[in-house]
Write a protein that holds these residues in place. Sequence first.
Motif, PDB file in Angstrom:
ATOM      1  N   PRO A   4      63.615 -26.189  48.341  1.00 33.09           N
ATOM      2  CA  PRO A   4      63.606 -24.854  48.962  1.00 33.09           C
ATOM      3  C   PRO A   4      64.376 -24.820  50.290  1.00 33.09           C
ATOM      4  N   LEU A   5      64.347 -25.943  51.019  1.00 35.95           N
ATOM      5  CA  LEU A   5      65.091 -25.974  52.299  1.00 35.95           C
ATOM      6  C   LEU A   5      66.572 -25.764  52.024  1.00 35.95           C
ATOM      7  N   MET A   6      67.075 -26.529  51.035  1.00 35.28           N
ATOM      8  CA  MET A   6      68.516 -26.404  50.713  1.00 35.28           C
ATOM      9  C   MET A   6      68.824 -24.985  50.261  1.00 35.28           C
ATOM     10  N   LEU A   7      67.974 -24.459  49.371  1.00 37.19           N
ATOM     11  CA  LEU A   7      68.230 -23.106  48.842  1.00 37.19           C
ATOM     12  C   LEU A   7      68.217 -22.088  49.968  1.00 37.19           C
ATOM     13  N   SER A   8      67.243 -22.205  50.863  1.00 39.03           N
ATOM     14  CA  SER A   8      67.139 -21.179  51.930  1.00 39.03           C
ATOM     15  C   SER A   8      68.365 -21.263  52.834  1.00 39.03           C
ATOM     16  N   ILE A   9      68.855 -22.470  53.115  1.00 39.48           N
ATOM     17  CA  ILE A   9      70.041 -22.574  53.982  1.00 39.48           C
ATOM     18  C   ILE A   9      71.272 -22.103  53.214  1.00 39.48           C
ATOM     19  N   GLY A  36      64.163 -17.450  56.371  1.00 37.25           N
ATOM     20  CA  GLY A  36      64.666 -18.777  56.018  1.00 37.25           C
ATOM     21  C   GLY A  36      63.631 -19.845  56.306  1.00 37.25           C
ATOM     22  N   ALA A  37      63.177 -19.891  57.570  1.00 30.69           N
ATOM     23  CA  ALA A  37      62.159 -20.895  57.929  1.00 30.69           C
ATOM     24  C   ALA A  37      60.862 -20.606  57.181  1.00 30.69           C
ATOM     25  N   GLY A  38      60.574 -19.315  56.990  1.00 30.48           N
ATOM     26  CA  GLY A  38      59.345 -18.938  56.279  1.00 30.48           C
ATOM     27  C   GLY A  38      59.322 -19.484  54.865  1.00 30.48           C
ATOM     28  N   ALA A  39      60.503 -19.496  54.218  1.00 34.49           N
ATOM     29  CA  ALA A  39      60.557 -19.999  52.833  1.00 34.49           C
ATOM     30  C   ALA A  39      60.131 -21.466  52.815  1.00 34.49           C
ATOM     31  N   VAL A  40      60.631 -22.230  53.780  1.00 36.12           N
ATOM     32  CA  VAL A  40      60.315 -23.667  53.784  1.00 36.12           C
ATOM     33  C   VAL A  40      58.839 -23.871  54.132  1.00 36.12           C
ATOM     34  N   THR A  41      58.348 -23.056  55.077  1.00 30.92           N
ATOM     35  CA  THR A  41      56.919 -23.202  55.450  1.00 30.92           C
ATOM     36  C   THR A  41      56.042 -22.872  54.249  1.00 30.92           C
ATOM     37  N   PRO A  95      54.143 -19.731  46.664  1.00 30.70           N
ATOM     38  CA  PRO A  95      55.314 -19.362  45.818  1.00 30.70           C
ATOM     39  C   PRO A  95      56.528 -19.082  46.705  1.00 30.70           C
ATOM     40  N   VAL A  96      57.627 -19.732  46.445  1.00 33.75           N
ATOM     41  CA  VAL A  96      58.800 -19.632  47.333  1.00 33.75           C
ATOM     42  C   VAL A  96      59.752 -18.546  46.855  1.00 33.75           C
ATOM     43  N   ASP A  97      59.692 -18.233  45.514  1.00 34.96           N
ATOM     44  CA  ASP A  97      60.735 -17.357  44.958  1.00 34.96           C
ATOM     45  C   ASP A  97      60.798 -16.022  45.693  1.00 34.96           C
TER      46      ASP A  97
END
Lengths: 66, 207, 222, 252
Positions: free
Chosen positions: C129-134, C177-182, C189-191
């Motif tokens: 998810p970190l990679m995807l969010s960035i 962005g940071a929220g997705a990783v948190t 659920p990250v989606d």
Amino acid sequence: MVFDSFADFLAMGGRGVYVWTAYGISAVVIVASMVQAVRQSTVMRDTLARQARRQQQTENTHESGT
Amino acid sequence: MTETANTALLTLASLACERDDRVLFSGLTMQARAGEIWQITGANGAGKTTLLRILVGLHGFYEGRCQWAIPRLQEELLYLGHQPGIREELSAEENLRFACALNGQAGDLMSALQAVGLRGFEDVPAAHLSAGQKRRIALARLWLSRKRVWVLDEPYTAIDQHGVESLDACLQSAAGQGTLVIYTSHHRVDGRVRRLHLAGGQAEVVS
Amino acid sequence: MRAFRATLMRELLLLWRNPAEIINPLFFFVMVVSLFPLAISPEPKQLALVAPGVVWVAALLAVMLSMDGLFRRDQESGVLDQLLTAPVLPVIPVSAKLLAHWLMTGLPLVLVSPLLGHMMQLPTLALEPLMLSILLGTPSLTVVGAIGAALTVGLNRGGILLAVLVLPLYIPVLIFGAGAVTTAVQGGPVDGVLAVLGALLALTLSLGPLAVAAGLKISSGN
Amino acid sequence: MLWKTIKRGYHQLGSPRYFYRFSSAVLPWLTPIALITFVVGIVWGLAFAPPDYQQGNSYRIIYIHVPASSGALMGYVAMGIAGMVAVVWRMKMAEIMIKAIAPFGAALTAISLVTGALWGKPTWGTYWQWDARMTSMLILLFMYIGVIALQNAIRDPRQAARAAGLLAMVGVINVVIVKYSVEWVNTLHQGSTLKLVGESTINPAMKYPLLISMLGTWLLYAVNVMVRARTEILSRERRSGWVKQLVAAGGR
């Protein structure tokens, strides 16, 4: 008046410090912005007036000179 | 606006421009027709570059009217600005190829580079070229496919004697084929040139 | 289209020719992230807690700092004037420039981020998810940063001013962005969050380049 | 006929000279009205409105906090609209408005933050809590500072106004997005957001003074904008005849 006395009004049920600081700061900021606006306006008008006068003088000396 | 031979391609009506509370020029009224060559003269800081930037639409803060008879001017415009408009990391040929792709110009790059005396310098990064050579990379575009309006800012700076003659010939041939050429320089191409002088905030058409 | 391809190729060539513009943002990103274990504490549990925010803020600052040079050299060399007087709409070469710039500065951050996430003791399930969010976030940062760069291109000390203009506009992307990783670290659920990041990207890509082109016109005096 | 009046109105609205004459006529009576409305609203709220059954009297800060917040937000939106008009339709008056609206808007945002913090202390025990409303207001202050900083960084007044206008346009979109993203991040970290106690259960006796002080704040905002716009008009039109004549006569 909801409060019994003026002193009571100032105390605001023990919360006076917060209420009056809030209003004090707000008043200062609003007045400062208003004063700055008006002052800028007068300063602008003065500089333009001075420029106009200076231009007027150079034109006069110019005419009298030639 | 139908463009017959004698209607003006460019009409300026009491054009005035101010910068840093100083009037650069005012009351500039003139008409330019296809096939004419206009020389704009004036001291440094008299507003020559600003006037050219107004003509090509880069500078929009002016009073008065600047009207082109060409609906989409930018398709028919070749503008060489005060800066040569080339990047130092790229070679002469790369710079020219990019300029042609951006401005929709075609033509043989090598012969154009030769015409401006850059034969043998095609793939030398522009950083190693002299200021004059850098300007000549941009000038090479004059020898490519022709445009109906040329606006050139100081094309003659850092050009040697041989270069001046070939540039004169190029401007005259373009004007002959109906291009309106407007350039700023102290050098006069020939007698037919119409001159516009900017001085002391005034702009007057000399001939 | 020819102008788009030509500008894209030229930009990639230019960035390739001076690698500093690619390497510097990358080094900056790695260096800033590695400051935090020294500043806060090397203890894994604490690091994992701040990791999403630290990596994201570092990525954001890396992209923002790389914005300053985006138009400056073109403006100084007169290429910007050519771009604005070309027959093609300015938004086309500008979009090509933004794409090239993101490929050369944003994408490397995406590739390096799992390494840094690992260094910050992020659980491995949160690395993807970190990679995807960035990946979804940096293009928005590039385009919005470019609006700031376009408006400050003519000014001599535009760098700091660029930050003051652009940081408030970066906040939504940073939050999601940071929220997705948190959320990923918390196992949620990250989606949904990535979808919002995608929506922000769509909005920025549609309006951003137009604003950048308008900003360049304004900076050139129009 | 209608189209002609709209066209004439548009041109008049757009001409700084007309605005200067119009504001000269309006200011002398608008300023006292604004002041009176504002003071009446505040005094009514402070002294005559009933105390809140939970918070007691500390809620009275609402009578400056809410008007300041609404003024700050509306100010930025107005600046965004003026920005669009300036960038898209190149209207001189819109450029002048962008410069005139920003300062008081920033002042109101600062007031909103300070009064919000002073209100938070007695109510929740802390001055600052990163809750959705206060964080949005803080970011709005940053955006105001961005617009003002950009305007002062560019020398040419028209280019500065247009650049600030474009930034304000982008900023308005950002204000909306920030509002939702900040609320979302609160749910992520703190569970439910803390609703401002008392706002939803505001009874009429508290509402009227609030509406009046809000109206007073907006009228003060209008006065401030008019005065600043007049200064900007004089500065920009210094070369035109009517300004020279006006300045020479030393007229108001």
